[in-house]
Design a protein around this motif. Structure first.
Motif, short mmCIF file in Angstrom:
data_model
loop_
_atom_site.label_atom_id
_atom_site.label_comp_id
_atom_site.label_asym_id
_atom_site.label_seq_id
_atom_site.Cartn_x
_atom_site.Cartn_y
_atom_site.Cartn_z
N VAL A 435 0.84 -1.19 0.00
CA VAL A 435 0.00 0.00 0.00
C VAL A 435 0.88 1.25 0.00
O VAL A 435 0.46 2.32 -0.38
CB VAL A 435 -0.96 0.05 1.21
N GLU A 436 2.14 1.05 0.42
CA GLU A 436 3.00 2.20 0.64
C GLU A 436 3.29 2.97 -0.63
O GLU A 436 3.26 4.20 -0.65
CB GLU A 436 4.33 1.72 1.26
N LYS A 437 3.57 2.24 -1.73
CA LYS A 437 4.08 2.94 -2.90
C LYS A 437 3.11 2.96 -4.07
O LYS A 437 3.49 3.29 -5.19
CB LYS A 437 5.40 2.31 -3.32
N MET A 438 1.85 2.62 -3.79
CA MET A 438 0.87 2.61 -4.87
C MET A 438 0.77 3.95 -5.57
O MET A 438 0.67 4.02 -6.79
CB MET A 438 -0.50 2.22 -4.32
N ALA A 439 0.84 5.00 -4.78
CA ALA A 439 0.68 6.33 -5.36
C ALA A 439 1.81 6.67 -6.32
O ALA A 439 1.67 7.55 -7.16
CB ALA A 439 0.59 7.37 -4.24
N LEU A 440 2.94 5.97 -6.19
CA LEU A 440 4.07 6.25 -7.07
C LEU A 440 3.99 5.47 -8.39
O LEU A 440 4.73 5.76 -9.32
CB LEU A 440 5.38 5.92 -6.36
N MET A 441 3.10 4.48 -8.43
CA MET A 441 3.03 3.65 -9.64
C MET A 441 2.76 4.47 -10.91
O MET A 441 3.39 4.25 -11.94
CB MET A 441 1.98 2.54 -9.47
N PRO A 442 1.84 5.44 -10.84
CA PRO A 442 1.59 6.23 -12.06
C PRO A 442 2.81 7.04 -12.50
O PRO A 442 2.92 7.43 -13.66
CB PRO A 442 0.44 7.15 -11.66
N ARG A 443 3.72 7.30 -11.59
CA ARG A 443 4.94 8.01 -12.00
C ARG A 443 5.92 7.08 -12.67
O ARG A 443 6.76 7.49 -13.45
CB ARG A 443 5.62 8.63 -10.78
N LEU A 444 5.82 5.81 -12.28
CA LEU A 444 6.76 4.82 -12.78
C LEU A 444 6.29 4.26 -14.12
O LEU A 444 7.09 3.89 -14.97
CB LEU A 444 6.88 3.70 -11.74
N PHE A 445 4.97 4.17 -14.28
CA PHE A 445 4.42 3.54 -15.48
C PHE A 445 3.47 4.49 -16.20
O PHE A 445 2.75 5.26 -15.57
CB PHE A 445 3.67 2.26 -15.12
N ALA A 446 3.44 4.35 -17.52
CA ALA A 446 2.48 5.11 -18.32
C ALA A 446 1.09 4.53 -18.08
O ALA A 446 0.95 3.37 -17.70
CB ALA A 446 2.85 4.98 -19.80
N GLU A 448 -1.03 3.43 -20.04
CA GLU A 448 -1.26 2.22 -20.84
C GLU A 448 -0.66 0.99 -20.14
O GLU A 448 -1.25 -0.09 -20.13
CB GLU A 448 -0.65 2.35 -22.24
N ASP A 449 0.54 1.18 -19.59
CA ASP A 449 1.20 0.06 -18.90
C ASP A 449 0.36 -0.38 -17.71
O ASP A 449 0.13 -1.56 -17.48
CB ASP A 449 2.58 0.49 -18.37
N ALA A 451 -2.80 0.10 -17.27
CA ALA A 451 -4.06 -0.49 -17.75
C ALA A 451 -3.85 -1.96 -18.11
O ALA A 451 -4.69 -2.81 -17.82
CB ALA A 451 -4.59 0.30 -18.95
N ALA A 452 -2.69 -2.26 -18.71
CA ALA A 452 -2.40 -3.64 -19.07
C ALA A 452 -2.30 -4.51 -17.82
O ALA A 452 -2.84 -5.62 -17.75
CB ALA A 452 -1.11 -3.72 -19.87
N MET A 453 -1.63 -3.98 -16.80
CA MET A 453 -1.49 -4.74 -15.55
C MET A 453 -2.85 -4.94 -14.89
O MET A 453 -3.16 -6.01 -14.37
CB MET A 453 -0.55 -4.01 -14.58
N ILE A 454 -3.64 -3.88 -14.90
CA ILE A 454 -4.96 -3.98 -14.27
C ILE A 454 -5.83 -4.99 -15.02
O ILE A 454 -6.57 -5.76 -14.41
CB ILE A 454 -5.63 -2.58 -14.19
N ALA A 455 -5.67 -5.03 -16.34
CA ALA A 455 -6.45 -6.00 -17.13
C ALA A 455 -6.09 -7.43 -16.72
O ALA A 455 -6.96 -8.29 -16.59
CB ALA A 455 -6.20 -5.78 -18.62
N ILE A 456 -4.81 -7.67 -16.50
CA ILE A 456 -4.39 -9.02 -16.07
C ILE A 456 -4.95 -9.33 -14.69
O ILE A 456 -5.49 -10.40 -14.43
CB ILE A 456 -2.84 -9.13 -16.07
N ARG A 457 -4.81 -8.34 -13.79
CA ARG A 457 -5.36 -8.55 -12.44
C ARG A 457 -6.85 -8.84 -12.49
O ARG A 457 -7.34 -9.78 -11.86
CB ARG A 457 -5.08 -7.30 -11.57
N ASN A 458 -7.57 -8.07 -13.30
CA ASN A 458 -9.02 -8.26 -13.37
C ASN A 458 -9.40 -9.60 -13.99
O ASN A 458 -10.47 -10.14 -13.71
CB ASN A 458 -9.66 -7.11 -14.15
N ALA A 459 -8.54 -10.12 -14.86
CA ALA A 459 -8.84 -11.41 -15.45
C ALA A 459 -8.83 -12.50 -14.40
O ALA A 459 -9.64 -13.43 -14.43
CB ALA A 459 -7.83 -11.73 -16.55
#
Lengths: 490, 443
Positions: A435-446, A448-449, A451-459
Motif C-alpha cells: 500500500v506504501e508505494k501505490m501512489a508512485l506507480m503512475p509516476r513509474l508507469f504510463a 497504458e502500462d 491499464a495492461a497490468m490492471i487488465a491481467i489482475r481483473n482477469a
C-alpha cells in the motif's frame, strides 16, 4: 471493486460468517475477539493500520478453497499473510474482512536433491528450508535479510531479494512452480518440478503479484548447490564515492561477486554499536564483497578485487576464508549486515527506510544526490544497500514528535525516489509496492502500462476481493501517506 | 481505574491491571525501541508452535503497549498470551534493535499475578512450594526424603504403573513425573576446599536450591573441577535461593529479600568469582541491579561483576586439559538462560571439545527452549509438553548417547522426556563430563 463489505462484529452476517469459518477450520484456528485481532492491524510497515474482522489459520489447501468460497459467497474481502514482515504494508487488511494467516501451513513436503527441488507450504520460514538442507550440499538461494523470520509464501508474493541475489538471482529465479487457490476458489498448479515448461511463464507472473492473483498454498523451489568455498572481504574507504566507484570497477572487471554490500559511516556506527563486529567506525564507507565458487580460483579473484579497492583509495581490512556459511566469523559479519536496519533504532527512535533502484553505474550520482538532499532538508540519512544491484536503502532519521521535521522527511524521501525514476530506476528493489508505494506507480508507469497490468489482475481477480487495494492503484483506493514509517529489515 | 480510548473508539473502563504500578516500573521508551520488524517472531518457541502473532514477542510487546496506552484492557485473552511467554529471551538474541524484552514482560508478569482472577492465581500448593519449599535447599531435601526412600523400594515406579499417582493434585503429579533418580543423601560440601596444584583463583560456589537437592553430585563435580583448575573454593553457608522462581512467576518481594541475603553471603571484594552452574540462577544473579531499588545498585553491580557461569569462568581462566578419555557422542543443548540471557554459547562447547575421545555433535534448534523455563512446566503444562517433545525429537535425531545442558531446569525436563520414551540417552551437566575426564571415572 466491490470488496468493501466489511464485517462488523455484531451484524447477523458477521455471526453467520464466523460460524461458517469455524466450521471450515475449527474453533482453534479462528481469532475474532477484538483483543486478539489487534496485533494483526499492521506488519513491518506501521504507517497505515487496519484491524481485520477475523483471522483464520487454514492448515491445508482444502481449507483455503473453502475459505475463498465463503468470502465470495458473503462478498467479503480477504488477504493472505505470512510472518508479517512486509515493509510496504503488503499484508494490511485494507478493507477489513478475513485475514488468511498461513503460518500453520508450515510443512516441508518434499526435498529432492537429485532433481534439485523442494516443495514447501507457504508458511515455511525461509531459513527453515536452508536448515533442513544442512549436510546435503544444497541450499535455498534467496536470502532476504529477514530470512530468519519471513516465510517462503511471503517471499513468493513479493519476489524477495537479498544480499546474495547479485549472483544467484531473486525469488522468481528460484521458484519452479506454485499451487494457487484462485479468487474463484479453483486450485491450479502452475509450473512444476522440471524447468521451463512450455506456454506462458505463469509462475513468473504469480511471483511478485503481492497476493492479487490468489493464495499460494504450495511453492516448488529450486535448490542451489553450496559453493565449494568463498572469500568475504571487508573493504574500507574514506568516502562513499570511492566505495560506489569500486562497485562499478569490480563489475566492469568481469567479476560477479556473490554479494556486494555498502554501509556508510552512520550505518557503520549503528551496526558496530549493536554487534561489535569490529567495523572501522571512522571510515566513510565500507563494502562487504563476497566471492564464492571453486576454491582454486578464489584467491586470485580476491587479489584482483583488492587491487581495484586500492586503485580507488580504499584498503581491504579483513578477508574471511570460508568453506561453509556456518563459520563463526562469516555468520557474524552477515548478522551485522542483515540486521543493520534494526540497529538503526539505536541512532534514532524513528526512521524511514526507502527502497529505490538506479542503474549501478549511477550509484555515485545518487549517493551525491542523497547527500545533497540531506543537507538541503537538514536531515541525517544513513545508507546501507545491495550495491551490486544498484538497490539503495537510504534511511532517513527523524523525531516523530517534530511535525515540521516529519514534513521535511516526506519531501526528502519523495525527491530521492523521483530522482531514481528520473535516471531510469525504480521505486522499489525488493520491498514491494504494497500500500506504501501505490501512489508512485503512475509516476513509474504510463497509463497504458498500468491499464495492461490492471487488465491481467481483473482477469484473475475480477471482483478484487483477494488482497484489495494492493500493488495497483485503482480509483479512490490509494492511501495517502501523512507520515513516514519506521521500518526495519530488508 | 484507568480510562482511555479503546481501539474502536470505546473507552477502556477498566485496565484490568495495575497500570499505575506498571508505568512506574516500565520506561515507555522501552516499548518504542521495538520497530515492529518481526525478526524476533520465528525465534520464539511459543510462536513457532502456535503460529499466532499474539504468541510472538512482537505481538506480546504490541499487546503490552496497547494495554499501557489504554487501547486494550487486560482481559482473559491478553492475559493468556502473556502468561504463555516462557521468558526464555530468545527474542532478545534475535532483536537487531536491542529491545530489552525482559524489562517489559517481567513487570507485566508480576502485575498479572497480583491482579489474577481467583481461577488464574497460583494455587495454594503452588504458592507453598514457591515460597516455603524451593528457597530452602534443606527443605527440598527433606521433602524429597520419602520420595528417595520410595524410589529405593521401587514403590514409586509401582505407584506410577498402577496409576495411583493420578490421585495426587496435578501440580504434585507433574512434579513427581519430573523427579530424577535421586542419589543417596550426600554430606554437604565443606565450607572451604583447597586448590589442587598452585592456587590460581579464590572463588565461591553458588549451590542453588532445586539443583542442590536434585543433583547434589553436579555441585560436588563443579567443586572438584574448580579445584582441579587451581581454585580455592568457598561454599558460604548463608547463601540462599537466587529468587528466580519467585521473580519469574511474578512474586517480587521474596525475590528481593533473597537477593539481599545472597549479596551479604558472598563478599565480592574477597573473591575472584562467584561460580554458578545453573543457567537460570546465573541469569537471575546477574539481574540483581535491575530488580533492586536504585540505592542498592552500586552494591549489586559489585556483586554481579563477580558472578560467572562455570563455563564462562573456566574458559577465561584457561582450563587445565583433562587427561582421561570420555568416549561418548554428546549433543549440547543451549539453556535459554545461558545463550540468550547471558550470551554464553561457545564456552561450554569449548570445554566439552577439550575432553579426549568425546565427539560433540550438532543439535537442531539447540537454542530453542525445551519447555522447562523455571516453573513453566507446572503452570503451562500443555505448551511445556509440546516443546519438550520437540526438543526430545531433535535430541534423538542426533544419535548421541549423552545430551549435556548447563541448567538444572533443562536437565529435569529432558530427563522426564527420556524416562517417558524409555530412551537410553543420558542427560548431564557439561561439568559432570569434565569431572569424569579429570577423575578418570565412568558414570
Amino acid at each position: 471493486m466491490s470488496a468493501t463489505a466489511a464485517v462488523s462484529a455484531t451484524t447477523p452476517l458477521a455471526s453467520r460468517l464466523l460460524a461458517e469459518l469455524t466450521a471450515i477450520v475449527g474453533a482453534g484456528n479462528v481469532l475474532h475477539q477484538r483483543d486478539e485481532l489487534l496485533v494483526y492491524e499492521c506488519d513491518g510497515y506501521v504507517v497505515n493500520k487496519k484491524v481485520p474482522d477475523v483471522v483464520v489459520f487454514p492448515t491445508c489447501t482444502e481449507h483455503v478453497v473453502e475459505l475463498v468460497k465463503l468470502c465470495n459467497r458473503h462478498d467479503v474481502p480477504y488477504v493472505p499473510r505470512g510472518a508479517g514482515t512486509s515493509l510496504s504494508g503488503g499484508t494490511l487488511a485494507v478493507g477489513g474482512g478475513v485475514m488468511i494467516c498461513l503460518t500453520r501451513m508450515k510443512r516441508i513436503l518434499e526435498i529432492n536433491t537429485r532433481d534439485r527441488y523442494a516443495i514447501v507450504e507457504p508458511g515455511v520460514v525461509n531459513v527453515w528450508l536452508t536448515r533442513a538442507l544442512a549436510g546435503t550440499g544444497f541450499h535455498y538461494a534467496p536470502d532476504p535479510s529477514s530470512q530468519t523470520a519471513c516465510t517462503i509464501g511471503g517471499n513468493t508474493a513479493t519476489n524477495s531479494g537479498g544480499p546474495h541475489t547479485l549472483k544467484y538471482g531473486v525469488t522468481v529465479n528460484h521458484v519452479k512452480g506454485v499451487e494457487l487457490v484462485l479468487p474463484d476458489a479453483s486450485v491450479v498448479t502452475i509450473g512444476g518440478i522440471t524447468d521451463d515448461p512450455p506456454g506462458y511463464d505463469l509462475t513468473g507472473l504469480v511471483v511478485g503479484s503481492e497476493g492479487t492473483f490468489g493464495v499460494v498454498t504450495k511453492v516448488i523451489v529450486d535448490l542451489t548447490r553450496d559453493p565449494e568455498a568463498g572469500r568475504t572481504l571487508l573493504a574500507v574507504f574514506d568516502t562513499v564515492e570511492a566505495a560506489t566507484e569500486t562497485v562499478s570497477g569490480i563489475i566492469a572487471a568481469g567479476i560477479v561477486p556473490a554479494a556486494l554490500e555498502m554501509l556508510d559511516n552512520l550505518m557503520i556506527q549503528a551496526v558496530e554499536q549493536a554487534f561489535g563486529f569490529g567495523f572501522p567506525t571512522a571510515a566513510g564507507a565500507i563494502l562487504i564483497i563476497e566471492v564464492d565458487g571453486i576454491d582454486a580460483g578464489l584467491d586470485r579473484e580476491a587479489q584482483l578485487i583488492s587491487e581495484i579497492v586500492q586503485s580507488r583509495g580504499g584498503r581491504v581490512q579483513k578477508s574471511i576464508t570460508w568453506r561453509t556459511r556456518k563459520e563463526p566469523e562469516y555468520v557474524a559479519i552477515w548478522k551485522s549486515r542483515k540486521s543493520a536496519f534494526g540497529a538503526v533504532g539505536r541512532l534514532s527512535p524513528t526512521f524511514c527506510t526507502q527502497d529505490g533502484v538506479v542503474p549501478r553505474t549511477l550509484l555515485p550520482h545518487i549517493m551525491r544526490f542523497i547527500e545533497g538532499v540531506a543537507r538541503r532538508y537538514d536531515i541525517r540519512i544513513a545508507n546501507v544497500f545491495h550495491a551490486g544491484d544498484g538497490n539503495i536503502h537510504p534511511i532517513l532519521l527523524f523525531d516523530e514528535r517534530d511535525g515540521e521535521q516529519v514534513q521535511r522527511v516526506l519531501h526528502a524521501s519523495r525527491e530521492i525516489l523521483e530522482e531514481c525514476i528520473r535516471v531510469g530506476g525504480s521505486v522499489t528493489g525488493e520491498h514491494g509496492i504494497g500500500v506504501e508505494k501505490m501512489a508512485l506507480m503512475p509516476r513509474l508507469f504510463a497509463p497504458e502500462d498500468l491499464a495492461a497490468m490492471i487488465a491481467i489482475r481483473n482477469a484473475l481477480n475480477p471482483e478484487g476481493r483477494c488482497s484489495p487495494s494492493k500493488l495497483l492503484p485503482s480509483g479512490g483506493h490509494c492511501i495517502e501517506r501523512k507520515s513516514p514509517g519506521r521500518r526495519a529489515s530488508a | 481505574m484507568v480510562t482511555a480510548t479503546a481501539m474502536d473508539g470505546q473507552q477502556v473502563q477498566d485496565a484490568g491491571i495495575d497500570l499505575d504500578w506498571l508505568t512506574r516500573k516500565i520506561e515507555y521508551r522501552n516499548f518504542q525501541e521495538c520497530i515492529h520488524c518481526g525478526l524476533c517472531t520465528a525465534s520464539c518457541p511459543t510462536y513457532v508452535e502456535t503460529g499466532n502473532e499474539n504468541d510472538s514477542p512482537r505481538g506480546r510487546i504490541y499487546l503490552m503497549r496497547a494495554v499501557t496506552d489504554g487501547r486494550l484492557g487486560m482481559g482473559p485473552h491478553v492475559r493468556r498470551h502473556l502468561e504463555l511467554c516462557l521468558d526464555c529471551r530468545a527474542c532478545e538474541s534475535a532483536c537487531p534493535s536491542g529491545v530489552r524484552y525482559g524489562t517489559l514482560i517481567e513487570p507485566f508478569k508480576i502485575a498479572l499475578q497480583k491482579d489474577a482472577p481467583a481461577g488464574a492465581k497460583a494455587s495454594l500448593l503452588q504458592r507453598m512450594i514457591l515460597h516455603h519449599l524451593f528457597p530452602y535447599a534443606g527443605r527440598v531435601k527433606t521433602a524429597l526424603a520419602p520420595a528417595r526412600l520410595f524410589q529405593k523400594l521401587g514403590l514409586l515406579d509401582l505407584a506410577e504403573k498402577s496409576g495411583m499417582t493420578r490421585l495426587l493434585p496435578p501440580t504434585l503429579r507433574r512434579m513427581m513425573a519430573m523427579l530424577p533418580r535421586l542419589s543417596g543423601a550426600r554430606p554437604r560440601l565443606p565450607e572451604v576446599l583447597p586448590p589442587i596444584g598452585p592456587k590460581r583463583a579464590r572463588v565461591a560456589l553458588f549451590l542453588g536450591c532445586v539443583a542442590d537437592a536434585m543433583y547434589p553430585e553436579t555441585n560436588a563435580a563443579t567443586a572438584r573441577v574448580l579445584q582441579q583448575n587451581g581454585c580455592e573454593v568457598m561454599v558460604p553457608r548463608s547463601q540462599v535461593c537466587c529468587g528466580a522462581i519467585h521473580y519469574h512467576s511474578g512474586v517480587e518481594q521474596p525475590a528481593i529479600a533473597l537477593a539481599r541475603r545472597n549479596m551479604t553471603a558472598f563478599d565480592p571484594d574477597r573473591l575472584d568469582a562467584i561460580i554458578v552452574n545453573a543457567a537460570g540462577c546465573g541469569a537471575m544473579l546477574k539481574e540483581y541491579p535491575h530488580m533492586l531499588p536504585a540505592a542498592e545498585h552500586d552494591q549489586a553491580a559489585r556483586f554481579v561483576a563477580k558472578v560467572k557461569d562455570i563455563s564462562e569462568f573456566l574458559v577465561a581462566l584457561g582450563p587445565v586439559a583433562p587427561e582421561h578419555p570420555v568416549p561418548l557422542k554428546v549433543a549440547y543443548h543451549d539453556a535459554c538462560h545461558l545463550c540468550h540471557a547471558q550470551q554464553i554459547r561457545s564456552q561450554p562447547r569449548q570445554l566439552l571439545a577439550m575432553i579426549p575421545g568425546l565427539e560433540l555433535v550438532p543439535l537442531e534448534e539447540s537454542e530453542l527452549c525445551c519447555g522447562a523455563a523455571g516453573t513453566y512446566n507446572l503452570t503451562q503444562p500443555e505448551m511445556s509438553e509440546r516443546l519438550g517433545r520437540r526438543k526430545m525429537d531433535h535430541i534423538e535425531a542426533t544419535g548421541a548417547s549423552v545430551v549435556a545442558a548447563g541448567n538444572v531446569g533443562c536437565i529435569l525436563q529432558i530427563a522426564r522426556k527420556i524416562k517417558e520414551r524409555r530412551s537410553t540417552i543420558e542427560v548431564v551437566h557439561p561439568v559432570d563430563l569434565l569431572d569424569r575426564a579429570y577423575q578418570g571415572k565412568q558414570a
